[in-house]
Each structure stands twice: as structure tokens, then as C-alpha cells.
Design a protein around this motif. Sequence first.
Motif, PDB file in Angstrom:
ATOM      1  N   ASN A  86      37.199 -48.373 -12.103  1.00  0.00           N
ATOM      2  CA  ASN A  86      37.269 -46.918 -11.974  1.00  0.00           C
ATOM      3  C   ASN A  86      38.718 -46.455 -12.109  1.00  0.00           C
ATOM      4  OD1 ASN A  86      34.631 -47.393 -11.166  1.00  0.00           O
ATOM      5  ND2 ASN A  86      35.004 -46.891  -9.039  1.00  0.00           N
ATOM      6  N   SER A  89      40.968 -40.187  -9.686  1.00  0.00           N
ATOM      7  CA  SER A  89      40.392 -38.871  -9.915  1.00  0.00           C
ATOM      8  C   SER A  89      41.455 -37.978 -10.557  1.00  0.00           C
ATOM      9  CB  SER A  89      39.924 -38.261  -8.593  1.00  0.00           C
ATOM     10  OG  SER A  89      39.351 -36.993  -8.808  1.00  0.00           O
ATOM     11  N   SER A  91      42.167 -34.064 -12.545  1.00  0.00           N
ATOM     12  CA  SER A  91      41.680 -32.694 -12.706  1.00  0.00           C
ATOM     13  C   SER A  91      41.559 -32.354 -14.192  1.00  0.00           C
ATOM     14  CB  SER A  91      42.641 -31.715 -12.030  1.00  0.00           C
ATOM     15  OG  SER A  91      42.194 -30.386 -12.201  1.00  0.00           O
ATOM     16  N   ALA A 120      33.647 -36.394 -16.652  1.00  0.00           N
ATOM     17  CA  ALA A 120      34.966 -35.780 -16.757  1.00  0.00           C
ATOM     18  C   ALA A 120      35.060 -34.843 -17.955  1.00  0.00           C
ATOM     19  CB  ALA A 120      36.043 -36.854 -16.850  1.00  0.00           C
ATOM     20  N   SER A 165      37.821 -32.097 -10.603  1.00  0.00           N
ATOM     21  CA  SER A 165      38.384 -33.443 -10.613  1.00  0.00           C
ATOM     22  C   SER A 165      37.252 -34.448 -10.795  1.00  0.00           C
ATOM     23  CB  SER A 165      39.131 -33.727  -9.314  1.00  0.00           C
ATOM     24  OG  SER A 165      40.263 -32.898  -9.200  1.00  0.00           O
ATOM     25  N   ALA A 166      37.511 -35.502 -11.552  1.00  0.00           N
ATOM     26  CA  ALA A 166      36.471 -36.488 -11.828  1.00  0.00           C
ATOM     27  C   ALA A 166      37.102 -37.854 -12.058  1.00  0.00           C
ATOM     28  CB  ALA A 166      35.650 -36.071 -13.043  1.00  0.00           C
ATOM     29  N   ILE A 167      36.286 -38.887 -11.886  1.00  0.00           N
ATOM     30  CA  ILE A 167      36.670 -40.271 -12.128  1.00  0.00           C
ATOM     31  C   ILE A 167      36.032 -40.728 -13.433  1.00  0.00           C
ATOM     32  CG2 ILE A 167      36.428 -42.647 -11.284  1.00  0.00           C
ATOM     33  CD1 ILE A 167      36.456 -41.524  -8.453  1.00  0.00           C
TER      34      ILE A 167
END
Length: 219
Positions: A86, A89, A91, A120, A165-167
Motif C-alpha cells: 500500500n 494516503s 490527496s 484514487a 485522500s486515498a491509498i
Amino acid sequence: VVKGDQPKEYLKTTDRLDIPRIDYTNGEPSILLEPSRQNLITYSQDILQWSAFKGTRTANDGISPEGIQNAGSFVENTDNDRHRLNTISISYTSGNTYTLTLFAKIKSGSRLLCINANSAFNARAYFNLVNGSVAGTDSGTANIEAYPNGWYRCSVTGTATSTASAITFFGLEDGASDSGYQGDGTSGHFYYGLQIEAGSYPTSLIHTSGSAVTRSADA
């Protein structure tokens, strides 16, 4: 003083001043002119900074495209699940296009590489690191580029549909589907040079070691 997490061969300053960057990607040297870009990933080489899921990370386990031993490796365990790493995170802004790139190489076995940035910026694809092809694309666009010594630079590009925000994820798959499978405990990849940048195509690697880095435009 050089950028990156490894020392380079000594170069006299007078030999390097005002010399443009040269691109040898297609076998013929050409001046490399690129726009300003920022690598949003804070650690572009250190695999121990990328969280592991159902597998084992090893830092500095292989010779990277840079020609030094700073490529990490990831080997799946025997669980029936996804086997991946992973990113942090980050933005993303709705309507903006982003590109994720990663250098990858087979360590053992023949698993596909899955890059999943769907949550994302709507891009997910699968790459065959044996024959150097895109094995499938679920969303966005994908590209794979051959480098010496069995390395490939794989990329996915897509557009964010929300500001959040995402991984993102990348790792091994036994087919062109982001789903769990029974690991064998030995299959693995080498990874190096992770980059996420705002733009519709990848630019050359921007080394980072603890913070996002912006490269000025070439002129």
C-alpha cells in the motif's frame, strides 16, 4: 551531493555544469525536456515505507535500473488473499488527471503485477513481467516500457472523480483480476522507483526520501 538514497560515482563539478539531461530510453541519445512535476510519493525507493499485506518485504535486495543495489523485493505468503503493498494516503482533486509509475521485475515465479489506483483516480491494470505486456485494464489507461536486465516501467493513468485522500495498491496477482488467490510462499517481484504525479503521462523518476519533491521544468 546527489539526490537519492545512494552515493553515485564521483563527477567533477566542472564536467556537469550546464549540461542537459540525456534520455537513452529508445537507444538513441536525445535531450530530455520535461515540464515541472512533483512526485507525491514521499519514499520512491524504500520498500519498507510501503505497508505490506500478506507478504514479506526486503530492502536493497536487487540491482535497480539505477545500477546500484537499492531495489526492494516482495514475496507473497501462503494465505488465500490479496498479496500487495500500500502507498501512503494522498490527496487527489476531482477532475485532475494523475499517473502512477513503478519499476518492476520478476524475482521468482511468474505472477502478474497489479496496480490499483481505482479509488484514487480511476485506474487499475495488470502487467505481465515475463513478456512485457499489459495483461488487462479495468479502468484508465496503462503502459509498460522495457528497461535493461528484465526491468519494466509500468504506469496507469486516470482522472479523479472526487476530492479526497486515498491509498493506492500494487502487488502480485495470478490473473487479470484484483482478487484474492492462494499464495505459494515463493513467488515475488522486485520493485523500485514509485512515483505518483499530476499529469496525463509519466515523466522521468523524481527521487524522494521523506517528502514530496518537485522538479523544475527543463528549458
